[in-house]
Write a protein that holds these residues in place. Structure first.
Motif, PDB file in Angstrom:
ATOM      1  N   ALA A 139       6.366  -5.540  13.312  1.00 60.63           N
ATOM      2  CA  ALA A 139       5.734  -6.330  14.361  1.00 60.63           C
ATOM      3  C   ALA A 139       4.324  -5.825  14.648  1.00 60.63           C
ATOM      4  O   ALA A 139       3.391  -6.622  14.835  1.00 60.63           O
ATOM      5  CB  ALA A 139       6.583  -6.277  15.631  1.00 60.63           C
ATOM      6  N   LEU A 140       4.134  -4.515  14.665  1.00 59.61           N
ATOM      7  CA  LEU A 140       2.808  -3.967  14.920  1.00 59.61           C
ATOM      8  C   LEU A 140       1.857  -4.310  13.776  1.00 59.61           C
ATOM      9  O   LEU A 140       0.709  -4.719  14.004  1.00 59.61           O
ATOM     10  CB  LEU A 140       2.888  -2.451  15.114  1.00 59.61           C
ATOM     11  CG  LEU A 140       1.601  -1.775  15.612  1.00 59.61           C
ATOM     12  CD1 LEU A 140       1.939  -0.567  16.489  1.00 59.61           C
ATOM     13  CD2 LEU A 140       0.708  -1.327  14.463  1.00 59.61           C
ATOM     14  N   LEU A 141       2.315  -4.180  12.518  1.00 59.00           N
ATOM     15  CA  LEU A 141       1.448  -4.496  11.372  1.00 59.00           C
ATOM     16  C   LEU A 141       1.105  -5.981  11.324  1.00 59.00           C
ATOM     17  O   LEU A 141       0.011  -6.351  10.887  1.00 59.00           O
ATOM     18  CB  LEU A 141       2.124  -4.067  10.074  1.00 59.00           C
ATOM     19  CG  LEU A 141       2.207  -2.568   9.825  1.00 59.00           C
ATOM     20  CD1 LEU A 141       2.982  -2.287   8.537  1.00 59.00           C
ATOM     21  CD2 LEU A 141       0.815  -1.943   9.736  1.00 59.00           C
ATOM     22  N   ALA A 142       2.022  -6.835  11.744  1.00 63.81           N
ATOM     23  CA  ALA A 142       1.746  -8.266  11.762  1.00 63.81           C
ATOM     24  C   ALA A 142       0.556  -8.592  12.657  1.00 63.81           C
ATOM     25  O   ALA A 142      -0.175  -9.552  12.415  1.00 63.81           O
ATOM     26  CB  ALA A 142       2.982  -9.038  12.231  1.00 63.81           C
ATOM     27  N   GLU A 143       0.332  -7.779  13.678  1.00 67.07           N
ATOM     28  CA  GLU A 143      -0.786  -7.988  14.593  1.00 67.07           C
ATOM     29  C   GLU A 143      -2.042  -7.250  14.152  1.00 67.07           C
ATOM     30  O   GLU A 143      -3.156  -7.754  14.296  1.00 67.07           O
ATOM     31  CB  GLU A 143      -0.408  -7.542  16.005  1.00 67.07           C
ATOM     32  CG  GLU A 143      -1.513  -7.741  17.028  1.00 67.07           C
ATOM     33  CD  GLU A 143      -1.077  -7.455  18.454  1.00 67.07           C
ATOM     34  OE1 GLU A 143      -1.951  -7.422  19.344  1.00 67.07           O
ATOM     35  OE2 GLU A 143       0.126  -7.264  18.676  1.00 67.07           O
ATOM     36  N   THR A 144      -1.889  -6.044  13.602  1.00 74.74           N
ATOM     37  CA  THR A 144      -3.055  -5.200  13.349  1.00 74.74           C
ATOM     38  C   THR A 144      -3.512  -5.161  11.892  1.00 74.74           C
ATOM     39  O   THR A 144      -4.673  -4.881  11.625  1.00 74.74           O
ATOM     40  CB  THR A 144      -2.773  -3.755  13.785  1.00 74.74           C
ATOM     41  OG1 THR A 144      -1.727  -3.198  12.959  1.00 74.74           O
ATOM     42  CG2 THR A 144      -2.335  -3.694  15.237  1.00 74.74           C
ATOM     43  N   ASN A 145      -2.608  -5.420  10.949  1.00 73.23           N
ATOM     44  CA  ASN A 145      -2.945  -5.270   9.532  1.00 73.23           C
ATOM     45  C   ASN A 145      -2.118  -6.261   8.707  1.00 73.23           C
ATOM     46  O   ASN A 145      -1.385  -5.867   7.806  1.00 73.23           O
ATOM     47  CB  ASN A 145      -2.668  -3.830   9.084  1.00 73.23           C
ATOM     48  CG  ASN A 145      -3.369  -3.462   7.791  1.00 73.23           C
ATOM     49  OD1 ASN A 145      -3.892  -4.321   7.087  1.00 73.23           O
ATOM     50  ND2 ASN A 145      -3.384  -2.179   7.463  1.00 73.23           N
ATOM     51  N   GLY A 147      -2.749  -8.264   6.330  1.00 76.28           N
ATOM     52  CA  GLY A 147      -3.038  -8.396   4.909  1.00 76.28           C
ATOM     53  C   GLY A 147      -2.593  -7.223   4.062  1.00 76.28           C
ATOM     54  O   GLY A 147      -2.814  -7.214   2.851  1.00 76.28           O
ATOM     55  N   THR A 148      -1.954  -6.233   4.669  1.00 76.21           N
ATOM     56  CA  THR A 148      -1.576  -5.060   3.902  1.00 76.21           C
ATOM     57  C   THR A 148      -0.610  -5.410   2.778  1.00 76.21           C
ATOM     58  O   THR A 148       0.282  -6.241   2.933  1.00 76.21           O
ATOM     59  CB  THR A 148      -0.951  -3.973   4.802  1.00 76.21           C
ATOM     60  OG1 THR A 148      -0.634  -2.826   4.004  1.00 76.21           O
ATOM     61  CG2 THR A 148       0.308  -4.481   5.484  1.00 76.21           C
ATOM     62  N   LEU A 149      -0.797  -4.749   1.631  1.00 74.20           N
ATOM     63  CA  LEU A 149       0.103  -4.940   0.491  1.00 74.20           C
ATOM     64  C   LEU A 149       1.281  -3.980   0.539  1.00 74.20           C
ATOM     65  O   LEU A 149       2.152  -4.018  -0.319  1.00 74.20           O
ATOM     66  CB  LEU A 149      -0.673  -4.760  -0.817  1.00 74.20           C
ATOM     67  CG  LEU A 149      -1.789  -5.772  -1.078  1.00 74.20           C
ATOM     68  CD1 LEU A 149      -2.502  -5.451  -2.380  1.00 74.20           C
ATOM     69  CD2 LEU A 149      -1.255  -7.194  -1.087  1.00 74.20           C
ATOM     70  N   GLN A 150       1.272  -3.096   1.548  1.00 73.40           N
ATOM     71  CA  GLN A 150       2.349  -2.113   1.656  1.00 73.40           C
ATOM     72  C   GLN A 150       3.060  -2.294   2.989  1.00 73.40           C
ATOM     73  O   GLN A 150       3.093  -1.417   3.830  1.00 73.40           O
ATOM     74  CB  GLN A 150       1.793  -0.690   1.524  1.00 73.40           C
ATOM     75  CG  GLN A 150       2.885   0.381   1.402  1.00 73.40           C
ATOM     76  CD  GLN A 150       2.309   1.748   1.083  1.00 73.40           C
ATOM     77  OE1 GLN A 150       1.505   1.888   0.184  1.00 73.40           O
ATOM     78  NE2 GLN A 150       2.720   2.751   1.830  1.00 73.40           N
ATOM     79  N   GLY A 151       3.619  -3.485   3.182  1.00 69.45           N
ATOM     80  CA  GLY A 151       4.390  -3.722   4.385  1.00 69.45           C
ATOM     81  C   GLY A 151       5.634  -2.852   4.405  1.00 69.45           C
ATOM     82  O   GLY A 151       6.126  -2.405   3.365  1.00 69.45           O
ATOM     83  N   VAL A 152       6.161  -2.624   5.577  1.00 71.31           N
ATOM     84  CA  VAL A 152       7.276  -1.692   5.711  1.00 71.31           C
ATOM     85  C   VAL A 152       8.528  -2.180   4.993  1.00 71.31           C
ATOM     86  O   VAL A 152       9.374  -1.372   4.583  1.00 71.31           O
ATOM     87  CB  VAL A 152       7.559  -1.420   7.206  1.00 71.31           C
ATOM     88  CG1 VAL A 152       8.071  -2.678   7.906  1.00 71.31           C
ATOM     89  CG2 VAL A 152       8.530  -0.263   7.384  1.00 71.31           C
ATOM     90  N   LEU A 195      -2.599   7.027   1.489  1.00 68.55           N
ATOM     91  CA  LEU A 195      -2.388   6.518   2.841  1.00 68.55           C
ATOM     92  C   LEU A 195      -2.690   5.022   2.890  1.00 68.55           C
ATOM     93  O   LEU A 195      -3.594   4.528   2.212  1.00 68.55           O
ATOM     94  CB  LEU A 195      -3.294   7.243   3.838  1.00 68.55           C
ATOM     95  CG  LEU A 195      -3.259   8.770   3.843  1.00 68.55           C
ATOM     96  CD1 LEU A 195      -4.097   9.308   5.003  1.00 68.55           C
ATOM     97  CD2 LEU A 195      -1.828   9.298   3.926  1.00 68.55           C
ATOM     98  N   GLY A 196      -1.929   4.304   3.692  1.00 67.84           N
ATOM     99  CA  GLY A 196      -2.162   2.869   3.827  1.00 67.84           C
ATOM    100  C   GLY A 196      -1.498   2.304   5.061  1.00 67.84           C
ATOM    101  O   GLY A 196      -0.856   3.019   5.831  1.00 67.84           O
ATOM    102  N   SER A 197      -1.669   0.985   5.245  1.00 69.31           N
ATOM    103  CA  SER A 197      -1.027   0.255   6.348  1.00 69.31           C
ATOM    104  C   SER A 197      -1.309   0.913   7.695  1.00 69.31           C
ATOM    105  O   SER A 197      -0.422   1.030   8.536  1.00 69.31           O
ATOM    106  CB  SER A 197       0.483   0.154   6.109  1.00 69.31           C
ATOM    107  OG  SER A 197       0.760  -0.475   4.887  1.00 69.31           O
ATOM    108  N   ILE A 198      -2.549   1.353   7.897  1.00 64.78           N
ATOM    109  CA  ILE A 198      -2.930   2.016   9.149  1.00 64.78           C
ATOM    110  C   ILE A 198      -3.399   0.958  10.134  1.00 64.78           C
ATOM    111  O   ILE A 198      -4.259   0.133   9.821  1.00 64.78           O
ATOM    112  CB  ILE A 198      -4.041   3.055   8.900  1.00 64.78           C
ATOM    113  CG1 ILE A 198      -3.558   4.120   7.905  1.00 64.78           C
ATOM    114  CG2 ILE A 198      -4.475   3.705  10.211  1.00 64.78           C
ATOM    115  CD1 ILE A 198      -4.647   5.059   7.426  1.00 64.78           C
ATOM    116  N   GLY A 199      -2.827   0.963  11.331  1.00 66.16           N
ATOM    117  CA  GLY A 199      -3.226  -0.008  12.335  1.00 66.16           C
ATOM    118  C   GLY A 199      -2.946   0.478  13.741  1.00 66.16           C
ATOM    119  O   GLY A 199      -1.949   1.163  13.982  1.00 66.16           O
TER     120      GLY A 199
END
Length: 260
Positions: A139-145, A147-152, A195-199
């Motif tokens: 839910a946090l990545l959906a708002e902040t990042n 486009g990430t290719l490394q979703g949880v 490191l990735g998916s930082i938001g």
């Protein structure tokens, strides 16, 4: 940096790309161990089929990457390409012939030094539990990042370590204990942690949470492998300042091409 001296198909940033993608074909013009400008190209496919189509990744000086790409015949339709910046002006006919158009420009950064983890005040960086925290991370990545290719929930994301910063318990306005920043750390082939998916949620930016989170992931990654890498859009000035303060240096400039 010793391991960033690798080139051709041994380059650490090809190792990052090939960690979970399957190599279909590879090419290099490397003439020997001292050929520091050697180009390396790999054709990749996602064995899970989460991403359709072939993708290519290339490293090396632009002139040699462009020349090497001109010898490549893709085995199928090409979804996207990531090459050393400057290659497109030399290999535009090749890439447009594959049905691609210019996309984004990226910088890849790296460090071999563990930073001091800064004090984030009452907030604490913690190692998250995928069995418990997956929905909240997503839910946090959906708002902040988004486009990430490394979703949880991706195959890669499930192999990563996830870190987070939670709202201090005394902050009752925003829901005490809720996640406000996350990031992932993925050990990859070649002896590095990527490191990735930082938001960070917009309401909590500017408080040092992102810096504390990245510092903790970097320190843990250095202790584990001795080399930590990450990527960012080349115009992301705010993130670059944070990463440079933590000891990261520019290691590879990238341009992407994608299907129109």
């Amino acid at each position: 940096m010793t391991r960033l001296g690798r080139h051709g198909l041994d380059h650490v940033f090809l190792a990052v790309r090939t960690d979970l993608l399957e190599v279909v074909q590879s090419w290099t013009d490397r003439t020997g161990p001292d050929d520091a400008g050697a180009a390396g190209v790999v054709e990749l496919v996602d064995p899970t089929e989460e991403r359709a189509g072939r993708v290519f990744a290339a490293v090396g000086v632009p002139e040699r990457v462009a020349a090497l790409l001109s010898t490549v015949t893709p085995g199928d339709s090409v979804h996207g390409v990531a090459v050393t910046r400057g290659t497109g002006t030399l290999a535009g006919d090749t890439l447009s012939g594959w049905g691609l158009m210019p996309g984004a420009t990226w910088d890849r950064m790296a460090t071999e030094s563990a930073p001091q983890v800064p004090d984030a005040g009452p907030a604490v960086v913690e190692l998250l539990d995928l069995g418990r925290d997956t929905d909240e991370i997503a839910a946090l990545l959906a708002e902040t990042n988004p486009g990430t290719l490394q979703g949880v929930r991706s195959r890669r994301g499930q192999r990563a370590r996830w870190y987070g910063v939670r709202v201090p318990r005394e902050d009752r306005e925003h829901g005490p204990g809720a996640l406000v920043a996350v990031g992932s750390a993925m050990p990859v082939a070649g002896g590095a942690v990527h490191l990735g998916s930082i938001g960070t949620l917009p309401a909590f930016r500017g408080r040092g949470y992102g810096g504390a989170l990245t510092a903790r992931m970097t320190a843990d990654g250095i202790a584990e492998c001795g080399l930590v890498t990450l990527g960012l859009y080349d115009d992301n000035v705010a993130a670059r300042r944070v990463y440079e303060r933590l000891g990261f240096v520019l290691a590879h400039q990238v341009e992407t091409w994608h299907r129109g």
